[in-house]
Design an enzyme around this catalytic site. Sequence first.
Site, short mmCIF file in Angstrom:
data_model
loop_
_atom_site.label_atom_id
_atom_site.label_comp_id
_atom_site.label_asym_id
_atom_site.label_seq_id
_atom_site.Cartn_x
_atom_site.Cartn_y
_atom_site.Cartn_z
N THR A 40 0.79 -1.15 -0.20
CA THR A 40 -0.06 0.05 0.05
C THR A 40 0.79 1.44 -0.01
O THR A 40 0.46 2.24 -0.58
CB THR A 40 -1.02 -0.18 1.41
OG1 THR A 40 -1.58 -1.07 1.19
CG2 THR A 40 -1.57 1.30 1.31
N HIS A 43 2.19 1.95 -3.42
CA HIS A 43 1.33 2.53 -4.22
C HIS A 43 1.18 4.07 -4.01
O HIS A 43 0.76 4.91 -4.98
CB HIS A 43 -0.34 1.92 -4.17
CG HIS A 43 -0.40 0.59 -4.60
ND1 HIS A 43 -0.44 0.18 -5.69
CD2 HIS A 43 -0.68 -0.45 -3.81
CE1 HIS A 43 -0.67 -1.02 -6.07
NE2 HIS A 43 -0.85 -1.59 -4.96
#
Length: 348
Positions: A40, A43
Site C-alpha cells: 500500500t 502505491h
Amino acid sequence: MKALFKSGPQPGFELVDRPEPVPGDRDVKIRVMTTGICGTDLHIQAWDPWAQANVPTPLVPGHEFYGEVVEAGHLVQDVKVGDRVSGEGHIVCGTCRNCRAGRRQMCIRTISVGVQRDGAFAQYVVIPDTNAWVHHDESITPELGAIFDPFGNAVHTALSFPLVGEDVLITGAGPIGLMAVAVARHAGARKIAITDVSASRLELAKRMGADMAVDVGRMHLDEAQARLHLAEGFDIGLEMSGRASALREMIDNMTHGGRIALLGLPAEEIAVDWGKVVTHMLTLKGIYGREMFETWYAMSAMLQSNRQLHESVSGVITDVLPASDWAAGFETAREGTGGKVVLDWTRI
C-alpha cells in the site's frame, strides 16, 4: 518530529519536520520504533490510480508499526505509558450494524491509519487506545512487532478454513504469502505448495516449510499437483498475489468442494470461469485486514507456543534500515525479490 510526508497529489515522499500529533481523550501517542513497508505504501509513493482514488493529501503514510506509548488520553483505561504496542490500522465507527454485532473488521465506515489519516512513517503516531495491541511477550522484538499487521493478514487468510490434514495452495510468495506457509504448517496442513516467479522468494518459502515452491514461469500447477501425488487437487487455496492468472490456475487445480480465501487485491477486473466455480462447488471468500481482535489473540498465542513459527515469521524480515535510508528501503521493497523491509525510527 521527523516524518515521511506527501504534501500533495503527486508521486514521492519527503523526509521533513512535522508537528507532533496530539492525542484526544481516548487516544494514545506512540513513539515509533520500527515500521514495515507495505505494498500500500508503494502505491501511495507512486501515486498510481488506486492511490489517487483512495488517499487524501497532505498525508504521513505508514500503517505497520511498533513503538512505546508515551502519552494516554484521560479516558484511556487498558493502555498505559511505557507499554510496547503494535497498531491495528483499521479504525472503525463502532455504531454501524457490523460494529454493533461484534464484526468490527466489516465496518462500513473504516478508515485506515497511513491511508486516510496520518500514520507511522514518523517519530510519533496517535491512534485510538482500542487500536493499540499491547505486547506482554518479551520475545516480540521491535522488528517482529512492526509486522504484526501483515502477519495478521496471513493468519486471517490461512485460518479462514480448517487446515488439519488438508492440501494447501498459496499463490504469491510475498511476505504475507511466506508467513501463510508457516501458519498453515502450524495449523496442521498436510502438503503446502506456493507459487511465484522470484527464485529468492521461493527459496524463502522452502525455509518457511513449503513442500513445493513452484516457479510458475517454468512449471504449470497441474504438474506440481502430480508431483505432490494429489489425485483430486488442492483442498484449500490462499490467493495472495492479486494476479488474474494465479486465480484462474488455482480454480483449475482445486478439488471439487475446495475452498479459496482471497487476500490479494487485483489491479484490474479478473475474468473467471464461473461455470467451473458452480459445477465444482467451490467456495470463494474475500479477506480484508484482520478479525478485530480475534486474529490478534490467535497470532500472539501461536508465536508464544511455537518457537519454530516464531523463527519463521521473524525470518520474513530480510532488511532493516535506518529511517533516514527510507528511499533505499522503498527501492528494495519495490524490487519484490526479498522479504519484509523494516525502517528503524530510532536511527534517523
